[in-house]
Design a protein around this motif. Sequence first.
Motif, PDB file in Angstrom:
ATOM      1  N   ASN A 175       0.820  -1.209   0.000  1.00  0.00           N
ATOM      2  CA  ASN A 175       0.000   0.000   0.000  1.00  0.00           C
ATOM      3  C   ASN A 175       0.852   1.257   0.000  1.00  0.00           C
ATOM      4  OD1 ASN A 175      -2.574   0.758  -0.365  1.00  0.00           O
ATOM      5  ND2 ASN A 175      -3.097   0.944   1.791  1.00  0.00           N
ATOM      6  N   LEU A 194       2.991   2.423   2.007  1.00  0.00           N
ATOM      7  CA  LEU A 194       3.352   3.098   3.255  1.00  0.00           C
ATOM      8  C   LEU A 194       4.857   2.997   3.445  1.00  0.00           C
ATOM      9  CD1 LEU A 194       0.446   1.867   5.550  1.00  0.00           C
ATOM     10  CD2 LEU A 194       0.750   4.131   4.551  1.00  0.00           C
ATOM     11  N   ARG A 248      -4.394   3.415  -3.989  1.00  0.00           N
ATOM     12  CA  ARG A 248      -4.878   3.362  -2.613  1.00  0.00           C
ATOM     13  C   ARG A 248      -6.396   3.477  -2.548  1.00  0.00           C
ATOM     14  NH1 ARG A 248      -0.417   7.233  -0.028  1.00  0.00           N
ATOM     15  NH2 ARG A 248       1.055   5.696   0.739  1.00  0.00           N
ATOM     16  N   ARG A 249      -6.981   4.186  -3.523  1.00  0.00           N
ATOM     17  CA  ARG A 249      -8.435   4.316  -3.494  1.00  0.00           C
ATOM     18  C   ARG A 249      -9.128   3.005  -3.842  1.00  0.00           C
ATOM     19  NH1 ARG A 249      -7.673   9.866  -4.864  1.00  0.00           N
ATOM     20  NH2 ARG A 249      -7.638   9.504  -7.086  1.00  0.00           N
ATOM     21  N   PHE A 282      -5.109  -1.557  10.342  1.00  0.00           N
ATOM     22  CA  PHE A 282      -3.850  -1.547  11.086  1.00  0.00           C
ATOM     23  C   PHE A 282      -3.942  -2.375  12.371  1.00  0.00           C
ATOM     24  CE2 PHE A 282      -3.987   2.343   8.654  1.00  0.00           C
ATOM     25  CZ  PHE A 282      -2.687   2.510   8.193  1.00  0.00           C
ATOM     26  N   ASN A 313      -5.580   2.774  14.422  1.00  0.00           N
ATOM     27  CA  ASN A 313      -5.374   4.090  13.799  1.00  0.00           C
ATOM     28  C   ASN A 313      -6.670   4.771  13.382  1.00  0.00           C
ATOM     29  OD1 ASN A 313      -2.664   4.039  14.134  1.00  0.00           O
ATOM     30  ND2 ASN A 313      -2.181   3.398  12.051  1.00  0.00           N
ATOM     31  N   PHE A 317      -9.168   7.832  13.350  1.00  0.00           N
ATOM     32  CA  PHE A 317      -8.933   9.269  13.509  1.00  0.00           C
ATOM     33  C   PHE A 317      -9.464   9.667  14.884  1.00  0.00           C
ATOM     34  CE2 PHE A 317      -9.764   8.963   8.780  1.00  0.00           C
ATOM     35  CZ  PHE A 317      -8.416   8.876   8.472  1.00  0.00           C
ATOM     36  N   ASN A 358      -9.907  12.412  16.431  1.00  0.00           N
ATOM     37  CA  ASN A 358     -10.763  13.586  16.593  1.00  0.00           C
ATOM     38  C   ASN A 358     -12.096  13.426  15.860  1.00  0.00           C
ATOM     39  OD1 ASN A 358      -9.332  13.617  14.161  1.00  0.00           O
ATOM     40  ND2 ASN A 358      -9.573  15.824  13.918  1.00  0.00           N
ATOM     41  N   ALA A 410     -11.722  12.390   0.207  1.00  0.00           N
ATOM     42  CA  ALA A 410     -10.893  11.882  -0.890  1.00  0.00           C
ATOM     43  C   ALA A 410     -11.711  11.564  -2.136  1.00  0.00           C
ATOM     44  CB  ALA A 410     -10.134  10.643  -0.427  1.00  0.00           C
ATOM     45  N   GLY A 449       0.573   7.075  12.953  1.00  0.00           N
ATOM     46  CA  GLY A 449      -0.457   6.231  12.348  1.00  0.00           C
ATOM     47  C   GLY A 449      -1.639   7.037  11.816  1.00  0.00           C
ATOM     48  N   GLN A 450      -1.853   8.234  12.369  1.00  0.00           N
ATOM     49  CA  GLN A 450      -2.969   9.059  11.907  1.00  0.00           C
ATOM     50  C   GLN A 450      -2.770   9.473  10.451  1.00  0.00           C
ATOM     51  OE1 GLN A 450      -5.807  10.271  14.072  1.00  0.00           O
ATOM     52  NE2 GLN A 450      -5.105   8.348  14.891  1.00  0.00           N
ATOM     53  N   GLU A 457      -0.829   7.874   8.274  1.00  0.00           N
ATOM     54  CA  GLU A 457      -0.901   6.660   7.448  1.00  0.00           C
ATOM     55  C   GLU A 457      -2.354   6.266   7.200  1.00  0.00           C
ATOM     56  OE1 GLU A 457       1.479   3.638   9.271  1.00  0.00           O
ATOM     57  OE2 GLU A 457       3.345   4.531   8.527  1.00  0.00           O
ATOM     58  N   ALA A 458      -3.176   6.386   8.241  1.00  0.00           N
ATOM     59  CA  ALA A 458      -4.587   6.049   8.080  1.00  0.00           C
ATOM     60  C   ALA A 458      -5.235   6.989   7.070  1.00  0.00           C
ATOM     61  CB  ALA A 458      -5.308   6.119   9.426  1.00  0.00           C
ATOM     62  N   GLY A 459      -4.842   8.257   7.119  1.00  0.00           N
ATOM     63  CA  GLY A 459      -5.355   9.225   6.154  1.00  0.00           C
ATOM     64  C   GLY A 459      -4.999   8.821   4.725  1.00  0.00           C
ATOM     65  N   TYR A 460      -3.720   8.453   4.538  1.00  0.00           N
ATOM     66  CA  TYR A 460      -3.287   7.981   3.216  1.00  0.00           C
ATOM     67  C   TYR A 460      -4.126   6.790   2.775  1.00  0.00           C
ATOM     68  CZ  TYR A 460       1.067  10.733   3.335  1.00  0.00           C
ATOM     69  OH  TYR A 460       1.988  11.737   3.353  1.00  0.00           O
ATOM     70  N   CYS A 461      -4.347   5.871   3.705  1.00  0.00           N
ATOM     71  CA  CYS A 461      -4.997   4.612   3.332  1.00  0.00           C
ATOM     72  C   CYS A 461      -6.476   4.778   2.997  1.00  0.00           C
ATOM     73  CB  CYS A 461      -4.821   3.563   4.418  1.00  0.00           C
ATOM     74  SG  CYS A 461      -3.145   2.907   4.446  1.00  0.00           S
ATOM     75  N   VAL A 462      -7.116   5.851   3.493  1.00  0.00           N
ATOM     76  CA  VAL A 462      -8.496   6.075   3.057  1.00  0.00           C
ATOM     77  C   VAL A 462      -8.519   6.986   1.832  1.00  0.00           C
ATOM     78  CG1 VAL A 462      -9.458   5.713   5.348  1.00  0.00           C
ATOM     79  CG2 VAL A 462      -9.009   8.039   4.569  1.00  0.00           C
ATOM     80  N   GLY A 463      -7.342   7.254   1.271  1.00  0.00           N
ATOM     81  CA  GLY A 463      -7.285   7.969  -0.004  1.00  0.00           C
ATOM     82  C   GLY A 463      -7.041   9.457   0.106  1.00  0.00           C
ATOM     83  N   MET A 464      -6.827   9.963   1.329  1.00  0.00           N
ATOM     84  CA  MET A 464      -6.613  11.405   1.463  1.00  0.00           C
ATOM     85  C   MET A 464      -5.164  11.751   1.133  1.00  0.00           C
ATOM     86  SD  MET A 464      -8.808  12.877   4.633  1.00  0.00           S
ATOM     87  CE  MET A 464      -8.662  11.658   5.903  1.00  0.00           C
ATOM     88  N   GLN A 493      -4.753  17.137   2.846  1.00  0.00           N
ATOM     89  CA  GLN A 493      -6.092  16.850   3.386  1.00  0.00           C
ATOM     90  C   GLN A 493      -5.994  16.253   4.786  1.00  0.00           C
ATOM     91  OE1 GLN A 493      -7.554  14.354   0.187  1.00  0.00           O
ATOM     92  NE2 GLN A 493      -9.130  15.846  -0.335  1.00  0.00           N
ATOM     93  N   ARG A 497      -7.526  18.023   8.091  1.00  0.00           N
ATOM     94  CA  ARG A 497      -8.731  17.449   8.689  1.00  0.00           C
ATOM     95  C   ARG A 497      -8.446  16.581   9.909  1.00  0.00           C
ATOM     96  NH1 ARG A 497     -12.726  17.262   3.881  1.00  0.00           N
ATOM     97  NH2 ARG A 497     -14.005  16.073   5.335  1.00  0.00           N
ATOM     98  N   ILE A 498      -7.258  16.022   9.969  1.00  0.00           N
ATOM     99  CA  ILE A 498      -6.975  15.059  11.031  1.00  0.00           C
ATOM    100  C   ILE A 498      -5.858  15.524  11.968  1.00  0.00           C
ATOM    101  CG2 ILE A 498      -6.362  12.648  11.519  1.00  0.00           C
ATOM    102  CD1 ILE A 498      -8.979  12.951   9.937  1.00  0.00           C
TER     103      ILE A 498
END
Lengths: 254, 225
Positions: free
Chosen positions: A48, A50, A79-80, A86, A90, A92, A94, A108, B120-121, B123-130, B134, B138-139
């Motif tokens: 992916n 990373l 990625r989309r 994870f 991980n 979010f 907030n 996205a 990880g925040q 990486e998680a953003g990348y993995c949902v396509g952001m 972005q 946002r995060i």
Amino acid sequence: MLEVKNVRKSFGDVPVLCGVELRVEQGEVVSILGPSGSGKTTFLRCLNFLETADEGTMSFDGETFSMNRLHKKDIARLRRKTAFVFQNYNLFLNKTALQNVTEGLTAARKIPKAQAEETGRRALERVGLSDRQDYYPYQLSGGQQQRVAIARALAAEPEIIYFDEPTSALDPELTGEVLEVMRRLAGDGMTMLVVTHEMGFARTVSNKVVFMEDGRVVESGTAAEIFECPREVRTREFLRLTNKTYGEKGESVQ
Amino acid sequence: MINERLLEILADSFWKILLPGLTVTIPLTAVSFTFALIIAVAAALVQFARIKVLRQIARFYIWVFRGTPLLVQLFVVFYGLPNIGILIDPFPAAVLVFSLNEGAYCAETIRAALEAVPSGQLEAGYCVGMSYLQTMRRIILPQAMRTAFPPLSNSLIAMVKDTSLAANITVTEMFMVTQRIVARTWEPLALYMEVGIIYLIFSTVLTRLQRMGEQKLSVHQRQED
């Protein structure tokens, strides 16, 4: 659907992946087993992007790429089509459970909010957490957080979901609920690539099992082939040791 | 010691001092702090970027503005720059110096707060396509802002008081007005205490606002009672 060849990666002078190959067909569940430090997680992260592999080719959906020379745009596009779950969730921190699921859709993929929330609620329903949609991660147990993470993965309607030891950070009594969700997804025909230490899951759910050690695929085959008559000495040794730890059936205590 | 004359001076001067407080001290602080935050976020973010030159510029800026006295910076800009033909009016000169000075401190606060957000925040953003930006917006930044909020409030309160230094470059703010009244009435003890109390009132209001802000920003965090 996904095929990678000759994936190589070193951290400094330390080789971590030494030419890994893997094929995943649509609708298949493939489990990657192996001792700690065998490169499983790094391999998954390379898939992916990373981590950037030093070498390797990837065919995804009929397109072939060189894994170390990929443009940002192509990475974003790939990625989309995929999702990643994870080890430590991980989520979010907030965002509420529902917002965690919809964030990627609205930000996205530019899906309108109302539609994203509809999709989000359906995804949370699939993991059995409809009643927790307005909770923040800190208000959820580890198992619930991981299920939200799976819902987040699902909402993107990915062609494949990568799971990186999804139950390793969980208390034993919480692994069951996550594995149950994953089992259901497998039943629904979701394509999944799972790095795991859950022998029971690998044995009963996977179509294919890959055993990795020292950055190489030692052996791969159907779950029955690997668990019942492993060809390689190292595989046998590994399974014998994990059986000792996890019990004959390989199921963790639930 | 306290007689009718003094009380009259105090009552009379209270409004005379408060007025420039409302029309100069507060706007000066508000404008400068807003610019300071913008500079700080930029200076903090470029330190995470891969462009080495930008990172070095940010470090250099922080080094200079944290390492020299605020008063010296005010004098250089207001009294010094005219030597090379750059003339800036008192108020804009004060805004410029306060923004740059405070921005250097706040940049470090924000950098630390960004570093405190788990990797990880992103990486998680990348993995949902952001994208990186972005995910930042946002995060990561919202989480970092919660961490940075108390130290930034500290900086803001410090800045309200530091604006009194602007009197040295002829900005007619509260302290300068007080000095003038003292020169006329010769009651330094009472009047300087009076202006001190007005600063204290300003700070108290800000402290209250800080507490309210913290509560508002904490919805996603475990509450500590």
